[in-house]
Design a protein around this motif. Structure first.
Motif, short mmCIF file in Angstrom:
data_model
loop_
_atom_site.label_atom_id
_atom_site.label_comp_id
_atom_site.label_asym_id
_atom_site.label_seq_id
_atom_site.Cartn_x
_atom_site.Cartn_y
_atom_site.Cartn_z
N TYR A 162 9.26 15.37 -1.08
CA TYR A 162 8.96 14.08 -0.46
C TYR A 162 7.76 14.24 0.48
N ILE A 163 6.74 13.39 0.28
CA ILE A 163 5.53 13.42 1.11
C ILE A 163 5.23 12.01 1.59
N GLU A 164 5.02 11.85 2.90
CA GLU A 164 4.75 10.53 3.46
C GLU A 164 3.62 10.59 4.48
N SER A 165 3.00 9.43 4.69
CA SER A 165 2.02 9.27 5.76
C SER A 165 2.75 8.79 7.00
N ASP A 166 2.75 9.59 8.05
CA ASP A 166 3.49 9.23 9.26
C ASP A 166 2.91 7.98 9.92
N SER A 167 1.58 7.87 9.96
CA SER A 167 0.95 6.73 10.63
C SER A 167 1.22 5.43 9.86
N MET A 168 1.13 5.48 8.51
CA MET A 168 1.37 4.28 7.71
C MET A 168 2.83 3.85 7.80
N LYS A 169 3.73 4.82 7.78
CA LYS A 169 5.16 4.51 7.90
C LYS A 169 5.48 3.90 9.25
N THR A 170 4.91 4.48 10.32
CA THR A 170 5.15 3.97 11.67
C THR A 170 4.62 2.55 11.82
N ARG A 171 3.39 2.32 11.32
CA ARG A 171 2.79 0.99 11.40
C ARG A 171 3.61 -0.03 10.60
N ASP A 172 4.09 0.38 9.44
CA ASP A 172 4.88 -0.53 8.60
C ASP A 172 6.21 -0.87 9.27
N ARG A 173 6.85 0.13 9.89
CA ARG A 173 8.12 -0.13 10.59
C ARG A 173 7.90 -1.05 11.79
N ARG A 174 6.76 -0.87 12.47
CA ARG A 174 6.44 -1.74 13.60
C ARG A 174 6.22 -3.17 13.14
N GLN A 175 5.49 -3.34 12.03
CA GLN A 175 5.25 -4.68 11.49
C GLN A 175 6.56 -5.32 11.03
N GLU A 176 7.42 -4.50 10.45
CA GLU A 176 8.72 -5.00 10.01
C GLU A 176 9.55 -5.48 11.20
N GLN A 177 9.52 -4.71 12.31
CA GLN A 177 10.25 -5.10 13.51
C GLN A 177 9.66 -6.36 14.12
N ARG A 237 0.84 -1.18 0.00
CA ARG A 237 0.00 0.00 0.00
C ARG A 237 0.89 1.25 0.00
N LEU A 238 0.49 2.24 -0.80
CA LEU A 238 1.29 3.45 -0.96
C LEU A 238 1.32 4.25 0.34
N TYR A 239 2.53 4.55 0.84
CA TYR A 239 2.64 5.37 2.05
C TYR A 239 3.50 6.61 1.83
N ALA A 240 4.21 6.69 0.69
CA ALA A 240 5.05 7.87 0.44
C ALA A 240 5.33 8.00 -1.05
N VAL A 241 5.60 9.24 -1.46
CA VAL A 241 5.94 9.52 -2.86
C VAL A 241 7.04 10.58 -2.90
N THR A 242 8.00 10.38 -3.80
CA THR A 242 9.04 11.37 -4.05
C THR A 242 8.83 11.96 -5.44
N PHE A 243 8.60 13.26 -5.49
CA PHE A 243 8.48 13.96 -6.77
C PHE A 243 9.86 14.51 -7.13
N VAL A 244 10.49 13.92 -8.13
CA VAL A 244 11.83 14.33 -8.56
C VAL A 244 11.67 15.44 -9.59
N CYS A 245 12.25 16.61 -9.29
CA CYS A 245 11.94 17.75 -10.15
C CYS A 245 13.17 18.44 -10.73
N SER A 246 13.62 19.51 -10.12
CA SER A 246 14.62 20.37 -10.74
C SER A 246 16.04 19.95 -10.38
N ILE A 247 16.97 20.23 -11.27
CA ILE A 247 18.39 19.91 -11.05
C ILE A 247 19.03 21.04 -10.25
#
Length: 243
Positions: A181-196, A87-97
C-alpha cells in the motif's frame, strides 16, 4: 549541596539525551535522493494526482513493463483510491497469498528495504519517504479481475463433444493476500480535511433548515390559532344577533 544539585541536573540532561532517537544520516540522504528522483511518482510509471483514465493507461503500461510482478511477486490486482476531486492519492498492489509463505515472512519487505531504505522506527513493514507512506499489509480479498482472467484461462476445461467451456474456480472465494500500500500523505490529509469541511457545512445547513422549518411551523400554528379565535368570535357574535 550545590554539587549534588549540579550532579542531579547533569544526570537528567544526560538521560534525556541518551533517550533521543538516533538519526541515520546515510538513510536520510538516501531517502532525500529518492524524493528528488521520483518527484510525484507513486511507483514505477504510476503518478499521484492523475484521473481515472490516466491511471488506467499507467496501470496497463506498468503491468507490461514489470511483467505482471514486483520484485518477483505476481500482481493479482492494482486497486486505486481517489480523492473527492477524482485524483489518485493511493494504490494497493494485491500480490501474494498468505498461505504460500511462513508467518514470519513478508513479501515486498526486501524490495521496500532496497527501494526506500530503513523502516520507520519501531514500525516494521512501514516506511515514510517524503510525502509517501508505504506499508506491507495483509487483507482478505476476492480474486482481482486481472488474476481472475488468468485463472479462468488456466483452469478452464473445453468439452470436446460440445466445445463448451467449463470453469473450475470459485470467483467469490476470498484469500488472505499480502498487499503493498502506497499513499500520498498530503493528498490524503487535504482530502480528509475537505471531507470534514463538507460534512460541517452540510450539518450547519441542515440545522438552519430545521430552524427555518420550526419558525415556519410556529408561525403557521399562530396564524391558525388567530384564525380559529377570529372565527369563534364571529360565530359568537352571530348567535347573539340571532337571539
Amino acid at each position: 549541596m550545590k554539587n549534588i544539585v549540579y550532579l542531579f541536573l547533569f544526570a537528567v540532561t544526560f538521560s534525556r539525551c541518551s533517550q533521543a532517537p538516533v538519526i541515520d544520516v546515510a538513510d536520510v540522504r538516501f531517502k532525500d535522493s529518492i524524493i528528488l528522483a521520483d518527484g510525484n511518482k507513486l511507483l514505477g510509471n504510476i503518478c499521484f494526482g492523475v484521473d481515472q483514465d490516466e491511471f488506467y493507461d499507467q496501470k496497463t503500461l506498468f503491468l507490461e513493463q514489470q511483467h505482471d510482478s514486483i520484485y518477483g511477486y505476481y500482481i493479482h490486482d492494482i486497486i486505486p483510491a481517489y480523492t473527492r476531486e477524482h485524483r489518485l492519492y493511493a494504490v494497493t498492489f494485491v500480490c501474494s497469498i498468505y498461505r504460500d509463505y511462513k508467518p514470519e515472512e513478508w513479501p515486498f519487505r526486501d524490495f521496500c528495504l532496497k527501494k526506500f531504505g530503513k523502516e520507520k522506527p519501531h514500525e516494521i513493514n512501514h516506511w515514510n519517504v517524503g510525502d509517501r507512506n508505504i506499508s506491507v499489509i495483509r487483507e482478505m480479498r476476492k480474486r482481482g479481475f486481472h488474476y481472475a482472467l488468468r485463472c479462468l484461462h488456466e483452469n478452464s476445461i473445453i468439452d470436446p463433444a460440445t466445445e463448451e467451456v467449463h470453469f473450475t474456480i470459485d470467483q467469490n472465494e476470498k484469500f488472505n493476500y499480502y498487499c503493498l500500500y502506497i499513499e500520498s500523505d498530503s493528498m490524503k490529509t487535504r482530502d480528509r480535511r475537505q471531507e470534514q469541511e463538507y460534512y460541517d457545512t452540510f450539518r450547519r445547513e441542515d440545522e438552519q433548515r430545521k430552524k427555518a422549518l420550526e419558525i415556519h411551523t410556529g408561525e403557521s400554528k399562530k396564524m391558525t390559532c388567530r384564525n380559529c379565535k377570529s372565527d369563534h368570535q364571529k360565530r359568537t357574535t352571530f348567535h347573539i344577533l340571532m337571539d
